[in-house]
Design an enzyme around this catalytic site. Structure first.
Site, PDB file in Angstrom:
ATOM      1  CB  SER A  55      -0.910  -0.011   1.233  1.00 53.75           C
ATOM      2  OG  SER A  55      -1.730  -1.147   1.197  1.00 53.75           O
ATOM      3  CB  THR A  57       4.469  -0.117   4.001  1.00 56.16           C
ATOM      4  OG1 THR A  57       3.342  -0.826   3.507  1.00 56.16           O
ATOM      5  CG2 THR A  57       4.515  -0.139   5.513  1.00 56.16           C
ATOM      6  CG  HIS A 108       2.139  -5.657   6.160  1.00 53.27           C
ATOM      7  ND1 HIS A 108       2.040  -4.345   5.785  1.00 53.27           N
ATOM      8  CD2 HIS A 108       3.276  -6.114   5.580  1.00 53.27           C
ATOM      9  CE1 HIS A 108       3.074  -4.032   5.010  1.00 53.27           C
ATOM     10  NE2 HIS A 108       3.835  -5.082   4.886  1.00 53.27           N
ATOM     11  CE1 TYR A 192       2.021   4.163  -3.584  1.00 52.07           C
ATOM     12  CE2 TYR A 192       0.474   4.697  -5.342  1.00 52.07           C
ATOM     13  CZ  TYR A 192       1.744   4.344  -4.934  1.00 52.07           C
ATOM     14  OH  TYR A 192       2.745   4.187  -5.868  1.00 52.07           O
ATOM     15  CB  SER A 232      11.215  11.859  -5.684  1.00 57.93           C
ATOM     16  OG  SER A 232      12.585  11.542  -5.834  1.00 57.93           O
ATOM     17  NE  ARG A 256       5.497  -3.727  -9.250  1.00 57.38           N
ATOM     18  CZ  ARG A 256       4.730  -3.455 -10.296  1.00 57.38           C
ATOM     19  NH1 ARG A 256       5.145  -3.759 -11.504  1.00 57.38           N
ATOM     20  NH2 ARG A 256       3.534  -2.898 -10.154  1.00 57.38           N
ATOM     21  N   GLY A 258       5.487   2.341  -8.889  1.00 61.35           N
ATOM     22  CA  GLY A 258       5.049   3.504  -8.121  1.00 61.35           C
ATOM     23  C   GLY A 258       4.062   4.405  -8.840  1.00 61.35           C
TER      24      GLY A 258
END
Ligand code: A3P
Length: 295
Positions: A55, A57, A108, A192, A232, A256, A258
């Site tokens: 999510s 994290t 989690h 997110y 970023s 990965r 994003g």
């Protein structure tokens, strides 16, 4: 005659909860660590970053660390400043608590197992289920040692995800349980999709939630710009070895792509509709009303 291929499920373990139910966790988890995690006495100096896997994290941990001015020690990863509850022994949790104020942790484990209290601060990170499903699939394949699922297909994984048979169980149940606490003053909900749209506001919200000193820190424009740069996707991608010990063929499961809407890369229209219906059935669609075009 050709033998039909049987797809193996990812390797996971089951722990027993206090109510005697079985709960699915990644294969590094143990009953002892689970018991230690759910029985740990958190108080007002503790901050828990909680989420269903995939999510955002790690991104959130990095933002919190930057707001607090914490360094990632050379040769170590961000997790050393934010122990992962379910894979940390009690001794490690106690040591962390004794040496850090505030002490940050991440997990989690669903909130009803943790027994939330009103003193501890919880940052709950939430992401739309279609992107979580696709991200979790890649994660499960990339962590080959843990899941032994290198050859798993997305169609197979999709069935596991929608029937709540992945590690950490049903996304929908996890999110539904957190939703009940989303308005508590000691819970900060971070979406997110909002973080992607307006990272600056997300940083301010986290800093305000952590306390006056942190809010003051990010009110300095230079500090804010530094945080924005260092959290970023580009910067984190370049420094992926600070965020995960698992990097396979240059790919890192926690950094990965994003993006919002990556589910389109793997999910069929029919599969997307199944998840949409489940989202509605669990009365969760309101979280993404603003993002209806992409989510
Ligand atoms: P994708 O797999 O969709 O790319 P978690 O840390 O909970 O495992 O979440 C991982 C997801 O957060 C991955 O999603 C990852 O790429 C994304 N992510 C990590 N850092 C990010 C950043 N700086 N900006 C946006 N997304 C990020």
């Amino acid at each position: 005659m050709e033998t039909p291929k049987i797809e193996c499920d990812p390797k996971i373990v089951y722990v027993t909860t206090k109510t005697g139910a079985k709960y699915a966790m990644p294969s590094h988890a143990s009953q002892q660590c689970y018991d230690d995690a759910v029985g740990f006495p958190f108080d007002q100096d503790d901050v828990i970053i909680a989420s269903y896997p995939k999510s955002g994290t790690t991104w959130t941990l990095n933002i919190v660390r930057l707001i607090c001015g914490m360094e990632i020690k050379s040769g170590s990863i961000i997790e050393s400043e934010f122990p992962f509850l379910e894979s940390s022994e009690r001794k490690r949790l106690d040591e962390h608590k004794a040496t850090h104020k505030p002490a940050f942790y991440h997990t989690h484990i669903p909130c009803d197992h943790l027994k939330l209290n009103q003193k501890t601060k919880y940052i709950w990170v939430l992401r739309n289920p279609k992107d979580v499903c696709v991200s979790f699939y890649h994660h499960t394949k990339l962590f080959s040692n843990l899941y032994e699922y290198d050859h798993g297909t997305f169609d197979h994984y999709f069935k596991l995800f929608t029937s709540g048979k992945t590690d950490y169980g049903s996304y929908f149940s996890h999110v539904k349980k957190w939703s009940l606490h989303a308005n508590n003053t000691n819970v900060l909900l971070l979406l997110y999709e909002d973080m992607k749209t307006d990272t600056r506001s997300a940083i301010k919200r986290i800093a305000n939630f952590l306390g006056e000193n942190y809010a003051a820190r990010v009110s300095d424009p230079v500090t804010m710009e530094t945080i924005l740069e260092k959290c970023s996707f580009r910067e984190m991608y370049q420094k992926m070895d600070q965020f995960s010990t698992v990097i396979k063929d240059g790919k890192c499961p926690v950094i990965r792509r994003g993006v919002v809407g990556d589910w389109r890369s793997l999910m069929t229209k029919e599969q997307a509709e199944i998840i949409d219906r489940m989202t509605v059935r669990h009365e969760l669609q309101h979280y993404w009303e603003k993002y209806a075009d992409i989510v």
